[in-house]
Scaffold this active site. Structure first.
Site: not given
Ligand SMILES: NC(=O)c1ccc[n+]([C@@H]2O[C@H](COP(=O)([O-])OP(=O)(O)OC[C@H]3O[C@@H](n4cnc5c(N)ncnc54)[C@H](OP(=O)(O)O)[C@@H]3O)[C@@H](O)[C@H]2O)c1
Length: 320
Positions: A130
């Site tokens: 982001c």
């Molecule tokens: N948030 C932002 O603005 C943003 C922007 C750009 C990029 N990103 C990137 O996008 C990715 C996701 O970010 P997010 O903000 O959506 O994170 P989040 O809200 O913490 O969600 C991540 C999800 O991944 C699942 N998870 C964690 N470890 C796992 C595993 N080993 N196997 C399967 N599922 C797993 C968890 O789901 P369960 O526990 O329910 O299975 C959790 O709901 C990250 O790499 C982040 O850096 C985020």
């Protein structure tokens, strides 16, 4: 219809993808994966989706018969996940983590303003970070012009959703609200992909990006300010920026005063520039969950499947 699965669908970016894809005219959401929420209806986690989707979370991954899978996993989890769940080359993989942004293992870096022609051919797409999106779109035209030989000074402030759904001391309401703090001074992990793109735009690029990231006390959005010494005129800079983004579907150069709410809830990046005190100063604004994550991922999907880049992404800003 593009048969699609989402891994990590209970998180912020995964939830945002569901919101975009349930209304996308060319997508059929086959499954949404969550280990922690399996068996629950989508509205148990994303209650605003009431009336929009009857999907139920599953902890099963079906690697067969899919056209597309989005990985919305924490950094460092996507690579082992793909090793355990190998999708065939017939399935396009769009990963939102940092794991493949170095373009390893056949991944293409998914910044459409720079790599659209490669994304159109790609089966593996690494969606940009982001902050990385906001910073690259602020500076890419200047780097391409060869104006960024020296140090580049950049600040960026992000909303709390940028840190994901899991609660931490720095996302806790009591500490985040009415507050601002700096983190990862000059060492943010997105610098790697930023330098990679700048090297691609200008093979002589040796400028150093000094990036000060701030945590903001709002939920969504990223505001970037970048500046560097510049001897040309503001008009020449404006012309170069408008030319660079002439085919961009979502990135617009504006000389109107900019504020964050113009982009919140949209897939737009707005760029505003001015010359002051011998410096070219550039502001950029994006929604971290849309142009900074899930919106850009859908934009990449549209490109990879030969669809109109804007399909499913013509969203309305919050504005005021
Ligand atoms: N948030 C932002 O603005 C943003 C922007 C750009 C990029 N990103 C990137 O996008 C990715 C996701 O970010 P997010 O903000 O959506 O994170 P989040 O809200 O913490 O969600 C991540 C999800 O991944 C699942 N998870 C964690 N470890 C796992 C595993 N080993 N196997 C399967 N599922 C797993 C968890 O789901 P369960 O526990 O329910 O299975 C959790 O709901 C990250 O790499 C982040 O850096 C985020």
């Amino acid at each position: 219809m593009i048969k699609t699965g989402i891994v990590g669908a209970a998180g912020y970016t995964g939830g945002e993808l569901i919101r975009l894809l349930v209304h996308h005219p060319q997508v059929s959401l086959e499954w949404i994966h969550s280990n922690s929420q399996q068996g629950k209806p989508v509205v148990a986690v994303h209650p605003d989706l009431i009336g929009d989707s009857e999907l139920v979370f599953t902890n099963q991954i079906d690697t067969k018969g899919l056209d597309l899978v989005f990985l919305c996993l924490p950094h460092g989890e996507a690579r082992p996940f793909l090793e355990q769940h190998p999708f065939g080359q017939e399935t396009v993989v769009i990963d939102l983590s940092t794991d493949f942004r170095d373009e390893s293992e056949g991944f293409v870096y998914g910044l459409p303003e720079v790599n659209a022609s490669r994304i159109k051919q790609a089966k593996r797409i690494a969606n940009p970070g982001c902050f990385a999106t906001g910073i690259q779109l602020a500076l890419a035209p200047a780097v391409k012009e060869g104006w960024c030989a020296g140090p580049l000074h950049v600040t960026g402030i992000t909303g709390s959703t940028g840190a994901g759904k899991k609660l931490s001391p720095t996302t806790h309401f009591s500490e985040r609200t009415q507050n601002v703090s700096v983190y990862k001074l000059f060492t943010h992990q997105h610098l790697k992909e930023i330098n990679q793109t700048f090297g691609q735009l200008d093979s002589d690029f040796h400028g150093q990006v000094f990036f000060v990231p701030y945590r903001g006390n709002f939920a969504r959005g990223i505001w970037v300010t970048a500046y560097f010494p510049y001897s040309g005129t503001e008009e020449a800079a404006l012309e170069a920026y408008v030319h660079f983004y002439r085919q961009a579907a979502f990135t617009h150069v504006t000389q109107q005063d900019l504020d964050l709410k113009q982009v919140v809830n949209t897939n737009k990046c707005l760029v505003h520039l001015k010359k002051e005190a011998g410096q070219l100063v550039i502001y950029s604004a994006i929604d971290n969950l849309l142009k900074g994550a899930s919106g850009q991922a859908v934009q990449n999907m549209n490109l990879a499947f030969g669809l109109d880049e804007k399909l499913g992404l013509q969203l309305k800003s919050v504005a005021f």
